[in-house]
Design an enzyme around this catalytic site. Structure first.
Site, PDB file in Angstrom:
ATOM      1  N   ASP A   4       0.816  -1.213   0.000  1.00 19.08           N
ATOM      2  CA  ASP A   4       0.000   0.000   0.000  1.00 19.08           C
ATOM      3  C   ASP A   4       0.855   1.270   0.000  1.00 19.08           C
ATOM      4  OD1 ASP A   4      -1.979  -1.971   0.438  1.00 19.08           O
ATOM      5  OD2 ASP A   4      -1.836  -1.703   2.602  1.00 19.08           O
ATOM      6  N   GLU A  15     -11.379  -1.211  -3.552  1.00 20.55           N
ATOM      7  CA  GLU A  15     -10.765  -0.462  -2.457  1.00 20.55           C
ATOM      8  C   GLU A  15      -9.656   0.437  -3.006  1.00 20.55           C
ATOM      9  OE1 GLU A  15      -9.494  -3.513   0.210  1.00 20.55           O
ATOM     10  OE2 GLU A  15      -7.839  -4.187  -1.052  1.00 20.55           O
TER      11      GLU A  15
END
Length: 335
Positions: free
Chosen positions: A35, A215
């Protein structure tokens, strides 16, 4: 209970606690550089450097001077999870999906805390005058809770934050994972938190799938459009990961975003940007880095030649087609 029994009980308890702590440290979700989000800055030596914040215990910080070789230079929080977030999310062992950006003299780091598969989650915010740990001004100030979610109070999941300051000067925070998809809300520049009574606006979802697997929103302005990058499908299953990056665009930073075929991202639209290849599996959860030399997509992926490294950091050049859609090249460096 005898002294021996008490001592044995204590040893067993300590052993269990050590095992749990060790398991948390080995948590594959927190290993590698998942991420990632990036900024460019001038470091204490006076040269341009690049910094990445990534998922991990306390948020990992990495530094590079060439976008190819990266080294860890510390972390944002001394603790694996800030005390306030640990109280809100018992069982959390690290911080997920930070978002790092620079505005008005401060570095803003939004971060999320949750546990796998849970809708009980929080997004927090920390700020700093400096990003180089060697700077005398380097000191993170945790501003605490920004957004929270739970099955009882919300229809969304409060993870994966991403901040955009749009062309009109509005500060907008995007977030979301699964459930009813991705949202955006206007935040107060003075606090970095949602304005009182600000409307939460849906921007992307996958109502046409059973998993609702969407997401990691990231918004970028380019040539008259706002582009919303998202990640679809399964993020964290090694060589079997099916993560991929999709995009849509809108003239307005809050939507409605549509893909290249004109399908709304609220209805499951999304033009493919990058997906798995023979070597790289599950590329996703991207950020962007824009410099005078060009633009790069910052993402994580699994390397099938070294799956033990977990989700590794990857940098790819980003260019634009004549029709105004993003495309990514090969990674700037290969392990």
């Amino acid at each position: 209970m005898s002294y021996f029994s008490r001592s044995a009980h204590t040893l067993i308890l300590l052993s269990l606690l050590t095992t749990v702590a060790s398991a948390q440290r080995r948590n594959p979700l927190l290993q590698g550089a998942p991420d990632p989000t990036a900024v460019a800055a001038v470091d204490e030596a006076g040269q341009t450097a690049y910094y990445v914040a990534a998922t991990g215990r306390g948020v990992q910080l990495l530094k590079s001077t060439d976008l190819k070789k990266w080294r860890r230079v510390g972390r944002v929080f001394d603790d694996a999870v800030p005390e306030w977030a640990q109280r809100e999310i018992p069982g959390s062992s690290g911080i997920w999906a930070p978002d790092l950006s620079y505005h008005d003299g401060l570095y803003y780091l939004y971060y999320s805390v949750s546990t796998m598969g849970s809708q009980t989650s929080v997004i927090g915010l920390a700020v700093n005058k400096a990003i180089d740990p060697e700077s005398p001004d380097y000191k993170w100030e945790d501003r605490g809770l920004v957004i929270e979610s739970s099955p009882e109070t919300t229809n969304f999941n409060a993870i994966d934050p991403a901040l955009l300051v749009d062309q009109d000067g509005r500060w907008l925070l995007y977030w979301g994972s699964h459930w009813t998809g991705l949202k955006v809300v206007e935040v107060d520049p003075a606090t970095g938190k949602p304005k009182p009574d600000a409307e939460i606006i849906p921007v992307a979802a996958r109502p046409d799938t059973r998993s609702h697997a969407i997401e990691a929103p990231f918004a970028l302005f380019h040539d008259g459009y706002y582009y919303l990058f998202v990640s679809w499908d399964a993020c964290c299953d090694g060589a079997r990961s099916t993560y991929n990056i999709r995009v849509g665009r809108s003239r307005n930073a809050t939507g409605q975003f549509k893909d290249a075929e004109g399908k709304s991202m609220l209805e499951g639209g999304g033009t493919l940007v990058i997906e798995s290849s023979d070597r790289w599996r599950g590329p996703g959860h991207n950020g962007m880095l824009t410099t005078d030399d060009g633009q790069w997509m910052v993402l994580h992926t699994y390397d099938v030649e070294n799956l033990r490294a977990q989700r590794i950091l990857q940098i790819r050049p980003l260019t634009w087609t004549e029709a105004g859609w993003p495309q990514v090249g090969e990674p700037v460096a290969t392990p």
